[in-house]
Design an enzyme around this catalytic site. Structure first.
Site, short mmCIF file in Angstrom:
data_model
loop_
_atom_site.label_atom_id
_atom_site.label_comp_id
_atom_site.label_asym_id
_atom_site.label_seq_id
_atom_site.Cartn_x
_atom_site.Cartn_y
_atom_site.Cartn_z
N GLY A 162 0.82 -1.20 0.00
CA GLY A 162 0.00 0.00 0.00
C GLY A 162 0.86 1.25 0.00
N GLY A 180 2.87 0.95 3.50
CA GLY A 180 3.45 -0.29 3.98
C GLY A 180 2.91 -1.50 3.24
N CYS A 181 3.26 -2.69 3.77
CA CYS A 181 2.91 -3.95 3.13
C CYS A 181 1.68 -4.59 3.76
CB CYS A 181 4.09 -4.92 3.22
SG CYS A 181 5.58 -4.37 2.33
N ASP A 184 -11.10 7.48 -3.12
CA ASP A 184 -9.89 6.85 -3.68
C ASP A 184 -10.25 5.52 -4.34
OD1 ASP A 184 -7.21 6.79 -4.34
OD2 ASP A 184 -6.61 5.82 -2.47
N LYS A 207 -2.51 -5.42 7.43
CA LYS A 207 -1.99 -4.26 6.72
C LYS A 207 -1.10 -3.47 7.68
CE LYS A 207 -3.64 -0.25 4.07
NZ LYS A 207 -4.85 0.47 3.63
#
Length: 442
Positions: free
Chosen positions: A154, A157-158, A270, A173
């Site tokens: 993202g 982060g991962c 988004d 997340k």
């Protein structure tokens, strides 16, 4: 925590009984047994006996004095024994707590606790509040956040696959850094997802805050994101025409829930292919609500945020944000599903071209439309269905917001194009006709 039963304190009180039995002071006059008397022993004089008989209060005074001395010794003994009891009980509580903490630190115990918590969330449904997870729990479930467990990335982060049990997986997340913006988005997403409940909205199972790192625990979507499926190594090969229409329909259902059934309405802000996640059956769910806002007058001049290629013109130029901004982004996703192209692509020069600018002239020309369809699905659909989807996409990406349809209208226009077994109203009686030769590709 189990409390020690009252019998455990019995030895403490029992040990005090001998002390209490010896607490009585020595009598002022010793009692001597008869055999010990000397033959010459003389009894008390008649005068003394007479005085004793005439003064019975003397004996009472002596008895009261004995009772008073007993009280003086008994009170400290009771206080001491009570203090000892409290100390022993405290030590027992500390021992039980240490045993419990030692047990909880075991990875097997952590996984068992997670399974119980997550199963509770699954079975009880809408009314269960979001849980707060221990960091050690997530660390154990992701195998110490091993790189092999990464299933996505993202903005901050991962995303890791977390195994809480053999039969239950989740996605974690991990959000690192990002400053105040990242923290605000995290709080916003937790707040919204804890209140949103819909089959096409990702389910938030819990969260964790560990030092400066924040974690979101969500249901695992085995087929990743729509972006990965379309633009990853497989290039959309797993997505048939009907599955693509199913994804479009379910995305529209998720948006309709936000726009029409939430009070106040929620604007995702988004929406993009990377935020549409797919489970093992390609059921679509909206995710990533960090930038989402509630609809209202205060959002007219909200800070510009979003992803290039999906941002509506009025929001990009004037900062005006409405539900129609999400409809524009949905139109871009629909074009991705039709053509298999990215929303923004680099040209031979340093310039970039948006899918909307490139596709609009050809979408309205029926002779050119079949040639810009993704080659993977080019011969899979009915020609009339293709024209209808293209018309919906064109309306959604209109520059003027008032010309765009409501998401509810989009939803009803897509239902007849999706087979009944996939959640739509289409009954397939024969194979779809070919729409033309495989002429030009991308």
């Amino acid at each position: 925590m189990k409390v020690a039963p009252p019998l455990l304190l019995l030895p403490i009180w029992a040990s005090c009984f001998p002390l209490l039995s010896n607490a009585r002071p020595e009598p002022l006059f010793s009692t001597i047994s008869a055999p010990a008397l000397s033959p010459e022993y003389k009894p008390t004089s008649p005068v003394s006996a007479t005085m004793a008989a005439l003064s019975p209060g003397v004996e009472d005074e002596r008895a009261q004095e004995h009772h008073h001395l007993d009280k003086k010794l008994l009170i400290p003994l009771i206080f001491t024994s009570s203090a000892l009891g409290i100390i022993m009980l405290s030590l027992l509580c500390c021992w039980v707590c240490r045993r419990k903490n030692s047990k909880n630190s075991d990875p097997k115990s952590i996984r068992s606790s997670a399974l119980g918590k997550l199963n509770s969330l699954k079975t009880t449904g809408k009314k269960v509040p979001v849980s707060v997870f221990d960091y050690q729990l997530l660390e154990a479930a992701t195998n110490n956040f091993r790189e092999s467990n990464v299933v996505g990335e993202g903005g901050f982060g991962c995303i890791y696959k977390a195994r809480f049990d053999e039969n239950f997986l989740a996605a974690v997340k991990r959000l690192e850094g990002g400053g105040q913006d990242a923290e605000k988005e995290f709080e916003n997403e937790v707040d919204l997802l804890s209140r949103l409940r819909h089959s096409n909205i990702i389910s938030l199972l819990g969260y964790c805050i560990h030092a400066e790192t924040r974690f979101l625990v969500c249901e695992l979507m085995q087929n990743g994101s729509l972006e990965t499926q379309l633009h990853g190594p497989s290039h959309g090969s797993a997505l048939t025409w009907h599955i693509r229409m199913k994804i479009a329909l379910e995305t529209a259902k998720g948006l309709e829930y936000l726009h029409e059934h939430c009070n106040p309405p929620v604007i995702h802000r988004d929406l993009k292919s990377s935020n549409i996640l797919l489970d093992s059956n390609f059921n679509a769910k909206l995710s990533d609500f960090g930038l989402a806002v509630t609809s209202g007058a205060q959002n007219k001049n909200i800070k510009l945020s979003g992803t290039l290629g999906y941002v509506a013109p009025e929001y990009l130029l004037d900062g005006k944000l409405t539900e129609k901004s999400d409809v524009y982004a949905f139109g871009v996703v629909l074009l991705e599903l039709l053509m298999g192209r990215k929303p923004v692509e680099k040209m031979e020069s340093t310039e970039c071209q948006s899918i909307v600018t490139w596709a609009l002239p050809q979408l309205t020309d029926r002779s050119k439309l079949p040639n810009i369809v993704d080659p993977v699905i080019r011969n899979m659909m009915d020609l009339k269905h293709l024209y209808q989807v293209a018309a919906v996409a064109v309306l959604c990406v209109q520059p003027e917001p008032s010309y765009r349809p409501l998401i509810t209208d989009v939803l009803h226009s897509l239902i007849p194009l999706v087979p009944v077994e996939l959640g739509g109203a289409l009954r397939i009686t024969e194979s779809a006709p070919s729409i033309g030769p495989n002429s030009s590709s991308h």
